[in-house]
Scaffold this motif. Structure first.
Motif, PDB file in Angstrom:
ATOM      1  N   UNK A 161       0.816  -1.217   0.000  1.00 21.33           N
ATOM      2  CA  UNK A 161       0.000   0.000   0.000  1.00 21.33           C
ATOM      3  C   UNK A 161       0.849   1.266   0.000  1.00 21.33           C
ATOM      4  N   UNK A 162       2.139   1.137   0.297  1.00 22.02           N
ATOM      5  CA  UNK A 162       3.008   2.304   0.315  1.00 22.02           C
ATOM      6  C   UNK A 162       2.714   3.224   1.496  1.00 22.02           C
ATOM      7  N   UNK A 163       3.432   4.332   1.536  1.00 23.95           N
ATOM      8  CA  UNK A 163       3.259   5.343   2.581  1.00 23.95           C
ATOM      9  C   UNK A 163       3.436   6.716   1.956  1.00 23.95           C
ATOM     10  N   UNK A 164       2.808   7.695   2.553  1.00 22.11           N
ATOM     11  CA  UNK A 164       2.990   9.067   2.094  1.00 22.11           C
ATOM     12  C   UNK A 164       4.378   9.568   2.520  1.00 22.11           C
ATOM     13  N   UNK A 165       4.902  10.514   1.761  1.00 17.55           N
ATOM     14  CA  UNK A 165       6.211  11.074   2.099  1.00 17.55           C
ATOM     15  C   UNK A 165       6.219  11.637   3.516  1.00 17.55           C
ATOM     16  N   UNK A 166       5.108  12.246   3.913  1.00 19.71           N
ATOM     17  CA  UNK A 166       5.026  12.818   5.254  1.00 19.71           C
ATOM     18  C   UNK A 166       5.172  11.755   6.327  1.00 19.71           C
ATOM     19  N   UNK A 167       4.740  10.518   6.053  1.00 18.69           N
ATOM     20  CA  UNK A 167       4.882   9.452   7.043  1.00 18.69           C
ATOM     21  C   UNK A 167       6.350   9.069   7.226  1.00 18.69           C
ATOM     22  N   UNK A 168       7.094   9.058   6.132  1.00 20.08           N
ATOM     23  CA  UNK A 168       8.535   8.800   6.245  1.00 20.08           C
ATOM     24  C   UNK A 168       9.197   9.906   7.067  1.00 20.08           C
ATOM     25  N   UNK A 169       8.889  11.134   6.706  1.00 18.06           N
ATOM     26  CA  UNK A 169       9.526  12.271   7.380  1.00 18.06           C
ATOM     27  C   UNK A 169       9.157  12.315   8.855  1.00 18.06           C
ATOM     28  N   UNK A 170       7.891  12.046   9.154  1.00 16.29           N
ATOM     29  CA  UNK A 170       7.441  12.102  10.552  1.00 16.29           C
ATOM     30  C   UNK A 170       8.018  10.962  11.376  1.00 16.29           C
TER      31      UNK A 170
END
Length: 229
Positions: A161-170
């Motif tokens: 499902x992947x992740x949003x870029x903001x989830x990686x950064x957070x």
């Protein structure tokens, strides 16, 4: 014949006098660096989006792309400086092969051209001797195990499902209290996690990055390695 030679010498002397009176302007000074970007990449994405020449190594952890001096928000490149000698690379062989592998070449001696390219393009702009630059590189890249801290927050390679870029950064901020920059690459209609930028002071201390995303506002994926042939 003598007349022709004399005329030539007079012209040559005139040109030399003209150049002496009007020397070319000196090259512009190299701007003073004000920060560094420590850039790590997800190797499976690199090997997927840059397939030629093919990767010979597929480490399943983030690897170093480089430590890039910055000035005014731009990378400093191709500065004058001393060469990266063989003995310096040999002295750092263990760290180079573990943290900064040449994904397209598994032979250490053949990979030296890769590390010299990074030094010539970026490292010399640090103003440091090659050995001191590599010390700074490895002190920085060993600070955080990014893959482990992402996994701690539920972000794993191969997640369909992947992740949003903001989830990686957070997730990174939660564990390090640092804002990083996330970079993606698009291929086949999907966006993949490509690189993560940590920002450092000129003294090598970690700090917040001013820009956080170089990705579209859509799920991004951490691909698995290609199947074995």
């Amino acid at each position: 014949m003598k007349s022709t030679m004399l005329s030539f010498l007079i012209v040559l002397l005139s040109v030399q006098m003209l150049l002496a009176a009007n020397p070319p302007p000196p090259p512009p000074p190299v701007p003073a660096l004000d920060s560094y970007n420590l850039v790590i990449e997800w190797p499976n994405t690199f090997c997927l989006v840059e397939p030629q020449p093919p990767c010979q190594q597929h480490p399943q952890s983030f690897t170093l792309h480089g430590l890039w001096p910055q000035a005014g928000g731009r990378s400093l490149v191709n500065c004058p400086g001393s060469p990266m000698e063989d003995q310096t690379l040999e002295a750092n062989k263990g760290d180079l092969t573990k943290f900064w592998p040449d994904l397209r070449n598994s032979d250490f001696d053949k990979s030296k051209s890769f590390w010299r390219h990074e030094w010539d393009t970026h490292g010399r702009c640090s103003g440091k001797p090659p050995a001191d630059y590599l010390t700074m590189v490895f002190n920085a890249v060993k600070k955080y195990d990014v893959q482990k801290l992402l996994a701690k927050n539920g972000i794993l390679p191969g997640n369909p499902t992947g992740h949003m870029a903001a989830q990686f950064e957070q997730a990174i901020f939660k564990e390090t209290k640092l804002h990083t920059q996330i970079e993606c690459k698009k291929m086949g209609g999907q966006d993949y996690l490509f690189q993560i930028y940590f920002c450092l002071t000129p003294q090598g201390q970690f700090k917040n990055c001013p820009t956080r995303y170089r990705c579209a506002n859509k799920p991004i994926y951490m691909p698995l390695p290609p199947p074995s042939p």
